[in-house]
Design a protein around this motif. Structure first.
Motif, PDB file in Angstrom:
ATOM      1  N   THR A 148       0.819  -1.140   0.101  1.00 30.18           N
ATOM      2  CA  THR A 148       0.218   0.345  -0.507  1.00 30.18           C
ATOM      3  C   THR A 148       0.496   1.495  -0.319  1.00 30.18           C
ATOM      4  N   LEU A 149       1.808   1.607   0.799  1.00 28.45           N
ATOM      5  CA  LEU A 149       2.907   2.846   0.655  1.00 28.45           C
ATOM      6  C   LEU A 149       3.224   2.536  -0.696  1.00 28.45           C
ATOM      7  N   GLN A 150       3.585   1.346  -1.102  1.00 29.70           N
ATOM      8  CA  GLN A 150       4.306   1.483  -2.571  1.00 29.70           C
ATOM      9  C   GLN A 150       3.447   2.138  -3.693  1.00 29.70           C
ATOM     10  N   GLU A 151       2.256   2.294  -3.317  1.00 26.57           N
ATOM     11  CA  GLU A 151       1.808   2.554  -4.215  1.00 26.57           C
ATOM     12  C   GLU A 151       1.086   4.032  -3.802  1.00 26.57           C
ATOM     13  N   VAL A 152       1.027   4.091  -2.664  1.00 24.56           N
ATOM     14  CA  VAL A 152       0.916   5.561  -2.202  1.00 24.56           C
ATOM     15  C   VAL A 152       2.033   6.617  -3.110  1.00 24.56           C
ATOM     16  N   LEU A 153       2.740   6.333  -2.912  1.00 25.62           N
ATOM     17  CA  LEU A 153       3.993   7.208  -2.755  1.00 25.62           C
ATOM     18  C   LEU A 153       4.052   7.249  -4.499  1.00 25.62           C
ATOM     19  N   THR A 202      -2.446  -5.843 -11.814  1.00 25.44           N
ATOM     20  CA  THR A 202      -1.010  -4.831 -11.383  1.00 25.44           C
ATOM     21  C   THR A 202      -0.604  -4.122 -10.224  1.00 25.44           C
ATOM     22  N   LEU A 203       0.972  -3.370  -9.922  1.00 26.25           N
ATOM     23  CA  LEU A 203       0.897  -2.085  -9.198  1.00 26.25           C
ATOM     24  C   LEU A 203       0.151  -0.877 -10.321  1.00 26.25           C
ATOM     25  N   TRP A 204      -0.056  -0.630 -11.052  1.00 22.50           N
ATOM     26  CA  TRP A 204       0.239   0.435 -12.386  1.00 22.50           C
ATOM     27  C   TRP A 204      -1.960   0.700 -12.228  1.00 22.50           C
ATOM     28  N   SER A 205      -2.601  -0.504 -11.932  1.00 23.74           N
ATOM     29  CA  SER A 205      -4.068  -0.279 -12.093  1.00 23.74           C
ATOM     30  C   SER A 205      -4.141   1.173 -10.701  1.00 23.74           C
ATOM     31  N   ALA A 255      -2.780   4.134 -10.752  1.00 27.09           N
ATOM     32  CA  ALA A 255      -3.527   5.194 -11.581  1.00 27.09           C
ATOM     33  C   ALA A 255      -4.791   5.949 -10.431  1.00 27.09           C
ATOM     34  N   VAL A 256      -5.782   5.060  -9.625  1.00 30.90           N
ATOM     35  CA  VAL A 256      -6.607   5.293  -8.883  1.00 30.90           C
ATOM     36  C   VAL A 256      -5.987   6.530  -8.118  1.00 30.90           C
ATOM     37  N   VAL A 257      -5.298   5.847  -7.227  1.00 29.69           N
ATOM     38  CA  VAL A 257      -4.687   7.345  -6.424  1.00 29.69           C
ATOM     39  C   VAL A 257      -4.231   8.527  -7.370  1.00 29.69           C
ATOM     40  N   PHE A 258      -3.367   7.645  -8.208  1.00 30.26           N
ATOM     41  CA  PHE A 258      -2.869  10.032  -8.871  1.00 30.26           C
ATOM     42  C   PHE A 258      -4.159  10.443  -9.540  1.00 30.26           C
ATOM     43  N   LEU A 259      -5.745   9.683 -10.062  1.00 33.86           N
ATOM     44  CA  LEU A 259      -5.986  10.531 -10.037  1.00 33.86           C
ATOM     45  C   LEU A 259      -6.955  11.081  -8.599  1.00 33.86           C
ATOM     46  N   THR A 260      -6.777  10.526  -7.989  1.00 35.45           N
ATOM     47  CA  THR A 260      -7.549  11.377  -6.418  1.00 35.45           C
ATOM     48  C   THR A 260      -6.680  12.383  -6.147  1.00 35.45           C
ATOM     49  N   ILE A 274      -6.687   7.093   0.225  1.00 34.22           N
ATOM     50  CA  ILE A 274      -8.163   6.256   0.339  1.00 34.22           C
ATOM     51  C   ILE A 274      -8.358   5.716  -0.885  1.00 34.22           C
ATOM     52  N   GLY A 275      -7.248   6.475  -2.255  1.00 32.82           N
ATOM     53  CA  GLY A 275      -7.198   5.987  -3.463  1.00 32.82           C
ATOM     54  C   GLY A 275      -6.851   4.141  -3.481  1.00 32.82           C
ATOM     55  N   ALA A 276      -5.571   3.904  -2.952  1.00 34.94           N
ATOM     56  CA  ALA A 276      -4.851   3.070  -3.167  1.00 34.94           C
ATOM     57  C   ALA A 276      -5.216   1.398  -1.998  1.00 34.94           C
ATOM     58  N   THR A 277      -6.595   2.117  -1.072  1.00 35.07           N
ATOM     59  CA  THR A 277      -7.350   1.003  -0.708  1.00 35.07           C
ATOM     60  C   THR A 277      -8.899   0.655  -1.622  1.00 35.07           C
ATOM     61  N   ILE A 278      -9.179   1.575  -2.140  1.00 35.13           N
ATOM     62  CA  ILE A 278     -10.047   1.497  -3.287  1.00 35.13           C
ATOM     63  C   ILE A 278      -9.776   0.746  -4.202  1.00 35.13           C
ATOM     64  N   GLY A 279      -8.598   1.105  -5.034  1.00 32.28           N
ATOM     65  CA  GLY A 279      -8.480   0.159  -5.776  1.00 32.28           C
ATOM     66  C   GLY A 279      -7.576  -1.503  -5.537  1.00 32.28           C
TER      67      GLY A 279
END
Length: 258
Positions: free
Chosen positions: A66-71, A124-127, A130-135, A195-200
């Motif tokens: 989760t931390l990797q996706e968030v950062l 994958t990680l990038w999906s 992408a959610v985190v980025f849009l958020t 929040i975005g990472a959790t939803i993804g």
């Protein structure tokens, strides 16, 4: 110096700490006395035991994912959002063309976009990124643009009459004055990233705290599910405090922190 620091912390956060302790004690008593079934709301001690029992899985795998996706999502949103905010400030046609699209992007529920990102990027990680980025993208753009837009027009006109270019005005006047607004956007953005990472992860993940909490909820393991939720909250708080500390250091170096 340490006693002074402790006194300051108690003065600032003492009521909050006391309220949290009171809530935890009441929560524990309500569950232990059987007023609320433990599978609906586990006791704080049960959540703590779940954290300790599954610490290797939670901290060593899911928290790191989760931390990797968030950062990753946060760094991308800060880079792109800052550049776009500056671009909209410098070029009015760009602002008129793109600002409505930015608002439209925030009206689409993320839960509806996540399957689209999964279709594009796979599981994958990038999906998730992408959610985190849009958020997190929107608060950065708006904070940067609004901060630059509120710069002192008198000083700006003075610098222009003295022969400064628009980019020089931006560097010497606009960006420093936009820092308070920019850091406000950063603090909002970093929380939205969690929040975005959790939803993804909920909708299409194989690891991460969001995925773990969904799996535990499906098997009615409420202790483990609340442990994951606690870690998500702690992660958001820690990242927020990190940005707040960076803000304090930045303004202290500039001599403008109060």
């Amino acid at each position: 110096m340490r006693p002074t620091l402790i006194k300051k912390l108690l003065s600032d956060y003492g009521p909050f700490i006391l309220l949290v302790l009171l809530i935890l004690i009441l929560w524990e008593l309500v569950v232990q006395l059987g007023f609320i079934p433990s599978f609906i709301l586990p006791a704080p001690t049960s959540i703590w035991m779940a954290l300790f029992t599954h610490r290797k899985l939670l901290f060593g795998q899911h928290l790191l994912a989760t931390l990797q996706e968030v950062l990753l999502g946060f760094m991308m949103s800060v880079t792109c959002g800052t550049l776009l905010g500056i671009g909209m400030h410098m070029f009015r046609p760009l602002q008129k063309a793109l600002y409505p699209f930015l608002i439209i992007s925030q009206t689409i529920p993320l839960i509806a976009l996540s399957p689209i990102f999964i279709m594009w990027f796979g599981y994958t990680l990038w999906s998730k990124v992408a959610v985190v980025f849009l958020t997190a993208f929107f608060p950065i753009v708006v904070a940067t643009y609004d901060g630059l837009h509120k710069s002192d027009r008198a000083y700006e006109e003075l610098l222009l009459t003295m022969g400064a270019s628009r980019w020089q005005v931006l560097r010497t006047l606009g960006l420093p004055l936009a820092l308070p607004s920019f850091f406000s956007g950063l603090k909002l953005s970093i929380v939205y990233c969690v929040i975005g990472a959790t939803i993804g992860e909920w909708l299409g993940g194989s690891q991460g705290l969001g995925y773990y909490s969904r799996r535990m909820a499906g098997s009615m393991q409420s202790d483990e599910m609340f442990a994951a939720v606690f870690l998500l909250s702690a992660l958001g708080i820690a990242l927020f405090l990190g940005i707040a500390l960076l803000e304090k250091i930045t303004f202290k170096k500039r001599g403008s922190y109060r």
